[in-house]
Design a protein around this motif. Structure first.
Motif, PDB file in Angstrom:
ATOM      1  N   PRO A 110       0.825  -1.206   0.000  1.00  0.00           N
ATOM      2  CA  PRO A 110       0.000   0.000   0.000  1.00  0.00           C
ATOM      3  C   PRO A 110       0.860   1.258   0.000  1.00  0.00           C
ATOM      4  O   PRO A 110       1.896   1.325   0.662  1.00  0.00           O
ATOM      5  CB  PRO A 110      -0.806  -0.125   1.310  1.00  0.00           C
ATOM      6  N   LYS A 111       0.422   2.268  -0.758  1.00  0.00           N
ATOM      7  CA  LYS A 111       1.173   3.507  -0.874  1.00  0.00           C
ATOM      8  C   LYS A 111       0.456   4.634  -0.120  1.00  0.00           C
ATOM      9  O   LYS A 111      -0.772   4.647  -0.041  1.00  0.00           O
ATOM     10  CB  LYS A 111       1.344   3.883  -2.344  1.00  0.00           C
ATOM     11  N   PRO A 112       1.210   5.575   0.431  1.00  0.00           N
ATOM     12  CA  PRO A 112       0.576   6.675   1.166  1.00  0.00           C
ATOM     13  C   PRO A 112      -0.172   7.641   0.256  1.00  0.00           C
ATOM     14  O   PRO A 112      -1.023   8.394   0.715  1.00  0.00           O
ATOM     15  CB  PRO A 112       1.763   7.368   1.847  1.00  0.00           C
ATOM     16  N   ASN A 113       0.180   7.662  -1.053  1.00  0.00           N
ATOM     17  CA  ASN A 113      -0.519   8.529  -2.003  1.00  0.00           C
ATOM     18  C   ASN A 113      -0.492   7.888  -3.383  1.00  0.00           C
ATOM     19  O   ASN A 113       0.072   6.814  -3.575  1.00  0.00           O
ATOM     20  CB  ASN A 113       0.115   9.925  -2.032  1.00  0.00           C
ATOM     21  N   TYR A 114      -1.133   8.571  -4.346  1.00  0.00           N
ATOM     22  CA  TYR A 114      -1.250   8.032  -5.696  1.00  0.00           C
ATOM     23  C   TYR A 114      -0.242   8.636  -6.665  1.00  0.00           C
ATOM     24  O   TYR A 114      -0.352   8.436  -7.875  1.00  0.00           O
ATOM     25  CB  TYR A 114      -2.654   8.298  -6.255  1.00  0.00           C
ATOM     26  N   CYS A 115       0.728   9.376  -6.180  1.00  0.00           N
ATOM     27  CA  CYS A 115       1.582  10.185  -7.049  1.00  0.00           C
ATOM     28  C   CYS A 115       2.793   9.411  -7.564  1.00  0.00           C
ATOM     29  O   CYS A 115       3.292   8.496  -6.912  1.00  0.00           O
ATOM     30  CB  CYS A 115       2.053  11.430  -6.301  1.00  0.00           C
ATOM     31  N   SER A 116       3.277   9.834  -8.738  1.00  0.00           N
ATOM     32  CA  SER A 116       4.518   9.335  -9.312  1.00  0.00           C
ATOM     33  C   SER A 116       5.042  10.387 -10.289  1.00  0.00           C
ATOM     34  O   SER A 116       4.357  11.362 -10.606  1.00  0.00           O
ATOM     35  CB  SER A 116       4.293   8.003 -10.038  1.00  0.00           C
ATOM     36  N   GLU A 117       6.261  10.178 -10.772  1.00  0.00           N
ATOM     37  CA  GLU A 117       6.861  11.134 -11.711  1.00  0.00           C
ATOM     38  C   GLU A 117       6.206  11.077 -13.089  1.00  0.00           C
ATOM     39  O   GLU A 117       6.436  11.960 -13.916  1.00  0.00           O
ATOM     40  CB  GLU A 117       8.361  10.852 -11.836  1.00  0.00           C
ATOM     41  N   LYS A 118       5.397  10.082 -13.345  1.00  0.00           N
ATOM     42  CA  LYS A 118       4.755   9.935 -14.649  1.00  0.00           C
ATOM     43  C   LYS A 118       3.336  10.515 -14.682  1.00  0.00           C
ATOM     44  O   LYS A 118       2.625  10.349 -15.671  1.00  0.00           O
ATOM     45  CB  LYS A 118       4.710   8.460 -15.044  1.00  0.00           C
ATOM     46  N   ASP A 119       2.934  11.185 -13.620  1.00  0.00           N
ATOM     47  CA  ASP A 119       1.597  11.785 -13.589  1.00  0.00           C
ATOM     48  C   ASP A 119       1.451  12.851 -14.667  1.00  0.00           C
ATOM     49  O   ASP A 119       2.401  13.598 -14.953  1.00  0.00           O
ATOM     50  CB  ASP A 119       1.323  12.405 -12.217  1.00  0.00           C
ATOM     51  N   GLN A 120       0.257  12.954 -15.240  1.00  0.00           N
ATOM     52  CA  GLN A 120      -0.034  13.942 -16.274  1.00  0.00           C
ATOM     53  C   GLN A 120      -1.367  14.611 -15.977  1.00  0.00           C
ATOM     54  O   GLN A 120      -2.265  14.004 -15.379  1.00  0.00           O
ATOM     55  CB  GLN A 120      -0.078  13.284 -17.664  1.00  0.00           C
ATOM     56  N   LEU A 121      -1.503  15.865 -16.423  1.00  0.00           N
ATOM     57  CA  LEU A 121      -2.719  16.629 -16.179  1.00  0.00           C
ATOM     58  C   LEU A 121      -3.406  16.952 -17.496  1.00  0.00           C
ATOM     59  O   LEU A 121      -2.769  17.414 -18.453  1.00  0.00           O
ATOM     60  CB  LEU A 121      -2.390  17.920 -15.421  1.00  0.00           C
ATOM     61  N   PHE A 122      -4.720  16.714 -17.546  1.00  0.00           N
ATOM     62  CA  PHE A 122      -5.517  16.976 -18.735  1.00  0.00           C
ATOM     63  C   PHE A 122      -6.703  17.864 -18.369  1.00  0.00           C
ATOM     64  O   PHE A 122      -7.110  17.928 -17.201  1.00  0.00           O
ATOM     65  CB  PHE A 122      -6.044  15.668 -19.338  1.00  0.00           C
ATOM     66  N   LEU A 123      -7.245  18.510 -19.391  1.00  0.00           N
ATOM     67  CA  LEU A 123      -8.498  19.259 -19.243  1.00  0.00           C
ATOM     68  C   LEU A 123      -9.481  18.667 -20.244  1.00  0.00           C
ATOM     69  O   LEU A 123      -9.167  18.526 -21.428  1.00  0.00           O
ATOM     70  CB  LEU A 123      -8.293  20.751 -19.512  1.00  0.00           C
ATOM     71  N   GLU A 124     -10.666  18.329 -19.778  1.00  0.00           N
ATOM     72  CA  GLU A 124     -11.641  17.706 -20.668  1.00  0.00           C
ATOM     73  C   GLU A 124     -13.000  18.376 -20.540  1.00  0.00           C
ATOM     74  O   GLU A 124     -13.359  18.912 -19.490  1.00  0.00           O
ATOM     75  CB  GLU A 124     -11.761  16.207 -20.362  1.00  0.00           C
ATOM     76  N   ASP A 125     -13.737  18.361 -21.678  1.00  0.00           N
ATOM     77  CA  ASP A 125     -15.117  18.818 -21.655  1.00  0.00           C
ATOM     78  C   ASP A 125     -16.012  17.648 -22.052  1.00  0.00           C
ATOM     79  O   ASP A 125     -15.617  16.492 -21.901  1.00  0.00           O
ATOM     80  CB  ASP A 125     -15.317  20.049 -22.544  1.00  0.00           C
ATOM     81  N   GLU A 126     -17.193  17.920 -22.577  1.00  0.00           N
ATOM     82  CA  GLU A 126     -18.120  16.837 -22.902  1.00  0.00           C
ATOM     83  C   GLU A 126     -17.637  15.977 -24.073  1.00  0.00           C
ATOM     84  O   GLU A 126     -18.109  14.843 -24.245  1.00  0.00           O
ATOM     85  CB  GLU A 126     -19.503  17.409 -23.250  1.00  0.00           C
ATOM     86  N   MET A 127     -16.708  16.493 -24.876  1.00  0.00           N
ATOM     87  CA  MET A 127     -16.329  15.805 -26.113  1.00  0.00           C
ATOM     88  C   MET A 127     -14.872  15.325 -26.133  1.00  0.00           C
ATOM     89  O   MET A 127     -14.592  14.198 -26.519  1.00  0.00           O
ATOM     90  CB  MET A 127     -16.563  16.737 -27.314  1.00  0.00           C
ATOM     91  N   LEU A 128     -13.953  16.205 -25.761  1.00  0.00           N
ATOM     92  CA  LEU A 128     -12.532  15.920 -25.958  1.00  0.00           C
ATOM     93  C   LEU A 128     -11.727  16.138 -24.685  1.00  0.00           C
ATOM     94  O   LEU A 128     -12.238  16.625 -23.680  1.00  0.00           O
ATOM     95  CB  LEU A 128     -11.980  16.808 -27.091  1.00  0.00           C
ATOM     96  N   ARG A 129     -10.441  15.817 -24.803  1.00  0.00           N
ATOM     97  CA  ARG A 129      -9.490  15.998 -23.708  1.00  0.00           C
ATOM     98  C   ARG A 129      -8.183  16.511 -24.293  1.00  0.00           C
ATOM     99  O   ARG A 129      -7.759  16.073 -25.360  1.00  0.00           O
ATOM    100  CB  ARG A 129      -9.258  14.663 -22.999  1.00  0.00           C
ATOM    101  N   ILE A 130      -7.537  17.455 -23.585  1.00  0.00           N
ATOM    102  CA  ILE A 130      -6.265  17.994 -24.044  1.00  0.00           C
ATOM    103  C   ILE A 130      -5.270  17.991 -22.891  1.00  0.00           C
ATOM    104  O   ILE A 130      -5.634  18.253 -21.734  1.00  0.00           O
ATOM    105  CB  ILE A 130      -6.431  19.423 -24.628  1.00  0.00           C
TER     106      ILE A 130
END
Length: 459
Positions: free
Chosen positions: A123-143
């Motif tokens: 078990p890990k204390p959090n869900y983080c890693s160096e490979k994490d990425q951030l996206f923004l999405e709406d009803e149709m797409l993600r960027i």
């Protein structure tokens, strides 16, 4: 023989007799109103997909963000993600829901494999890693958003926001500035008609701390049976005790034994422990309910449903206390009014889950509480990593009222802040510590919002 008592002696006697007569104090009362009708909606359709809650969340907060964007950046182009292809390299604003891709997040497939002993991960204390990425999405797409690794800790999945920047040639979006919904403006400034104090508690953990001197001192203090006449009179100012979850337990024990017989015996032992603990909770609450009003919220490890919003503890769990009109069961999260003060908060799961999703050890629970106020959402990581009911008509966790008091329970330590918003909002933010480990209660003055911690520990 007749004894004569002069006038001076009779005055002394009458004075000493009056001192022996116990003083009586009347406890103050205040108006109470539960505002959790939306959270108690019994028409939840579990056949619906969880994507609907993101759609209704974005639809409701998009209109708010458009007005915020105009006020912050003036007349600027606001585009849908599908329209970005025609405006490559041009400055614009996009509005959507953040999605943080994290491979270490809980996965039902992973849980199933662990149940079948295919893999066994630590078990890990959090869900983080160096490979994490951030996206923004709406009803149709993600960027994909271009964010530094160091800044990723400030963002979590589920937050609706507007981003100023431009689309790069590689299909990513370069960020210049952020805009969040912000704290909702206060519609009407109302002064409390009643005076008094609220007492906040959390994490009583009566499964393991039932024979506790601190708990006995707490009960006597609330009931006005501790200290001298001054302390007893001060106790009458307590108009309501709000308990923010984990009254039964603060940790859930899991079945760690592989054998059928051993596992069954362990489950039976855990069940007996919970049954005994609920009786202790009932016995503890009934002493307070005899003389003071109580609002009891469930917590992550209490015997109720696991998905948010958690429903109030059933009357069969606390049969004696439930008979008193001074007792009110509440949901988690909970919203209500006491003496015209709007109070809102949770038993801790939303803030705890945000901390896991970010892995930020330098950001306190109080700061995350403040950010949820600015994000205008009580638990943004739901339903991604925080279990909630599959709402599809509206998102009941959107903050539609500016609270006077906004709290989170079951934190490691007591923290508080009087937050002031750009629209002259004043909100008392409170982190309520676990009583089982800190022996600390929190008091809030209804009139001034002055907050103090009261420790019942022995050092």
């Amino acid at each position: 023989m007749v004894h004569k008592i002069n006038e001076h002696a009779s005055k002394v006697l009458s004075k000493s007799e009056s001192e022996r007569i116990p003083q009586e104090f009347q406890r103050q009362h205040a108006q109470y109103e539960d505002l959790t009708a939306d959270l108690k909606n019994k028409s939840v359709d579990f056949s619906k997909q969880f994507c609907y809650i993101y759609a209704v969340r974005l639809a409701e907060l998009r209109e708010i963000l458009i007005s915020q964007v105009v006020a912050k950046w003036g007349d600027i182009r606001i585009l849908k993600l599908a329209e970005l292809e025609d405006f490559e390299g041009q400055e614009c604003v996009i509005i959507g829901t953040l999605y943080k891709h994290q491979k270490s997040k809980p996965s039902i497939l992973q849980e199933l494999s662990e149940d079948h002993q295919l893999t066994l991960l630590e078990p890990k204390p959090n869900y983080c890693s160096e490979k994490d990425q951030l996206f923004l999405e709406d009803e149709m797409l993600r960027i994909k958003l271009m964010v530094d690794i160091a800044d990723l800790k400030n963002y979590v999945t589920g937050v609706v926001c507007a981003v100023l920047g431009y689309k790069e040639k590689d299909g990513t979006f370069a960020i210049k500035e952020w805009c969040f919904p912000g704290c909702i403006p206060r519609s009407l400034l109302v002064s409390p008609q009643s005076k008094g104090k609220l007492v906040f508690l959390s994490g009583l953990d009566l499964a393991s701390s039932f024979e506790n001197l601190s708990l006995n001192l707490l009960t006597e203090w609330i009931c006005g049976m501790a200290g001298d006449a001054t302390m007893q009179e001060d106790a009458t100012c307590i108009i309501r005790v709000i308990i923010a979850g984990n009254s039964v337990k603060t940790v859930t024990k899991t079945n760690t034994l592989i054998g059928h017989a051993e596992g069954k015996a362990q489950v039976t032992a855990i069940t007996k422990e919970v049954a005994a603990a609920t009786k202790r909770v009932d016995a503890f609450l009934i002493e307070i309910a005899k003389c003071c009003c109580i609002t009891l919220m469930p917590g992550q490890h209490d015997p109720t449903n696991a998905m948010l919003p958690q429903m109030p503890l059933h009357s069969c769990v606390i049969p004696q206390t439930s008979r008193y009109r001074s007792f009110k069961g509440a949901t988690n999260p909970w919203i209500g009014k006491v003496a015209e003060r709007l109070i809102m908060g949770s038993s801790g799961q939303p803030i705890e889950d945000i901390a896991k999703a970010t892995g930020a050890t330098d950001i306190s629970s109080l700061e995350w509480l403040e950010r949820t106020l600015l994000w205008r959402h009580m638990c943004p990581t739901a339903p991604d990593t925080l279990p909630v009911h599959p709402y599809f008509e509206r998102d009941p966790f959107i903050i539609n009222h500016c609270p006077d008091i906004y709290f989170v329970g079951n934190t490691a330590k007591f923290e508080t802040k009087l937050w002031k918003g750009e629209g002259d909002q004043i909100v008392r933010l409170i982190c309520i510590p676990q009583f089982s480990s800190t022996h600390t209660a929190v008091t809030v003055d209804i009139e001034s919002l002055e907050t103090k911690s009261v420790c019942f520990g022995t050092g």
